[in-house]
Design a protein around this motif. Structure first.
Motif, short mmCIF file in Angstrom:
data_model
loop_
_atom_site.label_atom_id
_atom_site.label_comp_id
_atom_site.label_asym_id
_atom_site.label_seq_id
_atom_site.Cartn_x
_atom_site.Cartn_y
_atom_site.Cartn_z
N GLU A 72 -22.03 104.03 -54.78
CA GLU A 72 -22.67 104.82 -55.95
C GLU A 72 -23.98 104.46 -56.44
OE1 GLU A 72 -19.85 104.59 -58.80
OE2 GLU A 72 -19.79 101.97 -59.23
N THR A 73 -24.43 103.11 -56.10
CA THR A 73 -25.47 102.41 -56.54
C THR A 73 -26.74 102.46 -55.51
OG1 THR A 73 -24.77 100.30 -55.93
CG2 THR A 73 -24.54 100.94 -58.27
N SER A 74 -25.95 102.69 -54.17
CA SER A 74 -27.14 102.65 -53.28
C SER A 74 -27.58 103.91 -52.37
CB SER A 74 -26.62 101.67 -51.89
OG SER A 74 -25.49 102.11 -51.70
N VAL A 75 -26.96 105.15 -52.77
CA VAL A 75 -26.76 106.31 -52.17
C VAL A 75 -27.07 107.32 -53.15
CG1 VAL A 75 -25.94 108.20 -50.57
CG2 VAL A 75 -25.49 105.75 -50.35
N THR B 4 -9.85 117.68 -44.83
CA THR B 4 -11.09 117.71 -44.05
C THR B 4 -12.28 118.32 -44.94
OG1 THR B 4 -11.97 118.90 -42.03
CG2 THR B 4 -10.50 120.19 -43.27
N GLY B 5 -13.43 118.31 -44.11
CA GLY B 5 -14.59 118.94 -45.25
C GLY B 5 -15.69 119.36 -44.37
N LEU B 6 -16.67 119.85 -44.63
CA LEU B 6 -17.73 120.27 -44.01
C LEU B 6 -18.64 119.07 -43.29
CD1 LEU B 6 -19.75 122.65 -43.40
CD2 LEU B 6 -21.16 122.22 -45.55
N ALA B 7 -18.51 117.94 -43.86
CA ALA B 7 -19.36 116.84 -43.29
C ALA B 7 -18.47 116.39 -41.99
CB ALA B 7 -19.54 115.68 -44.29
N GLN B 8 -17.30 116.55 -41.96
CA GLN B 8 -16.23 116.05 -40.93
C GLN B 8 -16.64 116.94 -39.78
OE1 GLN B 8 -15.37 115.74 -44.19
NE2 GLN B 8 -15.87 113.51 -43.67
N ILE B 9 -16.67 118.44 -40.01
CA ILE B 9 -16.66 119.18 -38.62
C ILE B 9 -18.32 118.97 -38.37
CG2 ILE B 9 -14.96 120.58 -39.71
CD1 ILE B 9 -17.11 122.76 -40.53
N LYS B 10 -18.96 118.59 -39.15
CA LYS B 10 -20.61 118.34 -38.71
C LYS B 10 -20.79 117.13 -37.92
CE LYS B 10 -22.27 122.34 -40.12
NZ LYS B 10 -22.75 123.33 -39.27
N GLY B 11 -19.63 116.40 -37.80
CA GLY B 11 -19.71 115.16 -36.87
C GLY B 11 -20.06 113.60 -38.04
N TYR B 12 -19.96 113.78 -39.20
CA TYR B 12 -20.12 112.82 -40.02
C TYR B 12 -18.67 112.29 -40.79
CZ TYR B 12 -25.01 113.84 -39.64
OH TYR B 12 -26.30 113.92 -39.17
N ASP C 240 -25.75 108.07 -42.21
CA ASP C 240 -24.30 108.66 -41.87
C ASP C 240 -23.90 108.83 -43.28
OD1 ASP C 240 -24.51 108.12 -39.10
OD2 ASP C 240 -23.56 106.32 -39.30
N ILE C 241 -24.01 108.08 -44.27
CA ILE C 241 -23.56 108.36 -45.54
C ILE C 241 -24.32 109.26 -46.37
CG2 ILE C 241 -24.47 106.33 -46.69
CD1 ILE C 241 -20.99 108.02 -47.55
N VAL C 242 -25.65 109.10 -45.98
CA VAL C 242 -26.53 110.18 -46.76
C VAL C 242 -26.19 111.59 -46.43
CG1 VAL C 242 -28.82 110.86 -47.15
CG2 VAL C 242 -28.48 108.56 -46.99
N ASN C 243 -25.98 111.84 -45.10
CA ASN C 243 -25.95 113.15 -44.60
C ASN C 243 -24.53 113.81 -45.11
OD1 ASN C 243 -28.27 113.84 -43.16
ND2 ASN C 243 -27.73 112.27 -41.37
#
Length: 448
Positions: free
Chosen positions: A375-378, A392-400, A409-412
């Motif tokens: 929360e303070t770094s991203v 599940t979520g959109l990020a998960q099916i996109k490989g993240y 990884d966390i930014v995307n």
């Protein structure tokens, strides 16, 4: 032709013809009387008027107001079923009546598909077009040109006016020339860049457009604030920008998503977890010591804390609440490798969904310690907590998914979570669920 006056009447006639014909053919004993005919048709007019169903904007497509179509389905369904409460005798079973109602809306959905496809084709061939010009040139001109260039929307972009001379083929002259141009030419809509016009020029344009029966639209000077998720709300007569609007802020959208969550999770619990849980319990007893379920405090909607459940896939350790699983992690058991590779270890979270702590689809919940770290770094990390977390979520099916190796990884992951929040729809949820199942079958690189 600038505007079609036949679209709404044709749609109304088709809808009512479909409803009456199906009821006449499949429920003749309850339909063939004056009261029923009047009730079904009057109810349709009442509901469609109440939810403003028929007026369609030029840029509306099949999915644009699909939520309104679902509202119509639910509300009119209430009227349809209520009609049988006034009868002494119902000649049909409730299951049969529901099947008839689903047939009605299947036909109306097919009409919706045909309608928007036919309208796009008609506009692409030049029908129902609107000639537009833009006054003022800034970076928004390129963006709005992409909208105008979609032939299916029916816009015919003529060019732009600006005080800075250009040799572009679409440059029509300085702003002063626009005053007479829109009056003398067959221009339907005028788009003005607020950042490029003075107050006096804006007033002159509004006066000329009003007196020449032209529509004028203002593109605000956004100061880099406007985003895809922005909406404008009126507080009395004061316009207020909501920079983080989401479809899920609408009450009916939350109801639809919650109903789907309850139904879907109930089916998984009854038809999958009912037999899979005892099977995994037996296998775990042979594999390693410890409980069947692993529970961990994670952050959910509005940063609230809840217990998140999983099938245990690791040996018990003091690091379970601070350290994510890594590749070749020695804590992962033999059975745990299979459970994690196929994402079966996540299935107990359907109990979280049924309780209301989670949704089937949404941003993945993180451990408390990771929320405090990111929360303070991203940038914009906490925005994802406006929604219920998901299995599940959109990020998960996109490989993240899984381990955070690099900051990207966390930014995307956050970027996809915010995109999901801004663009939520049932169609998107179904798509994410489909690809989650596919990925579970074929496997993902970071499923460890």
């Amino acid at each position: 032709m600038k505007k079609s006056y036949f679209i709404i009447p044709i749609s109304v006639i088709f809808h009512l013809t479909t409803i009456n014909l199906i009821l006449y053919l499949f429920t003749p004993d309850s339909y063939r009387n004056g009261f029923s005919v009047l009730y079904y048709n009057f109810s349709w007019f009442l509901v469609t008027y109440a939810i403003d169903f028929y007026p369609t904007a030029r840029r509306e497509g099949f999915m644009t107001n699909f939520s309104n179509f679902l509202r119509l389905f639910l509300i009119y369904g209430f009227f349809y079923l209520t009609s049988f409460a006034f009868r002494d005798y119902i000649p049909y079973s409730m299951g049969y009546l529901l099947q008839v109602y689903l047939l009605i809306f299947l036909m109306l959905t097919l009409w919706r598909v045909f309608f928007f496809a036919a309208r796009r084709l008609y506009r692409a061939q030049g029908g129902n077009s609107a000639r537009v010009v833009v006054i003022g040139r800034d970076k928004n001109l390129k963006k709005i040109r992409k909208v105008f260039d979609d032939s299916g929307l029916g816009y015919r972009y003529i060019g732009y006016f600006d005080n800075f001379k250009s040799y572009s083929p679409t440059y029509l002259g300085d702003i002063n020339k626009s005053f007479t141009y829109i009056f003398e030419n067959d221009i339907d809509e005028v788009y003005c860049m607020a950042s490029k016009l003075s107050k006096l020029e804006m007033q002159q344009l509004i006066t000329i457009a009003d007196n020449s029966f032209k529509k004028i639209k203002i593109i605000p000077d956004n100061k880099e604030l406007i985003s895809r998720a922005m909406s404008i709300e009126l507080y009395d007569s004061v316009p207020v920008l909501n920079l983080r609007a989401s479809p899920l802020e609408m009450d009916y959208a939350n109801v639809v998503k919650r109903v789907f969550d309850v139904l879907f999770s109930s089916l998984v619990i009854v038809f999958v977890l009912s037999w899979l849980t005892p099977l995994i319990y037996i296998l775990l007893k042979f594999d390693s010591k410890g409980p069947l379920f692993f529970k961990q405090k994670r952050h959910g909607v509005n940063r609230s804390t809840f217990w998140c459940y999983k099938f245990r896939s690791m040996t018990q350790s003091k690091e379970s609440d601070t350290l994510m699983a890594t590749k070749n992690d020695m804590r992962i058991t033999r059975l745990g490798k299979i459970l994690r590779k196929t994402s079966i270890d996540e299935l107990p979270q359907f109990f979280n969904v049924l309780k209301g702590d989670m949704s089937v689809v949404g941003p993945r919940p993180h451990m408390e310690i990771h929320t405090q770290q990111y929360e303070t770094s991203v940038d914009k990390y906490l925005v994802r907590h406006f929604l219920k977390p998901g299995i599940t979520g959109l990020a998960q099916i996109k490989g993240y998914r899984g381990e955070i190796i690099e900051k990207s990884d966390i930014v995307n992951r956050v970027r996809f979570d915010i995109f999901y929040m801004e663009k939520w729809s049932l169609q998107l949820d179904f798509k994410i669920i489909y690809y989650t199942v596919v990925n579970a079958i074929i496997g993902q690189e970071r499923a460890y």
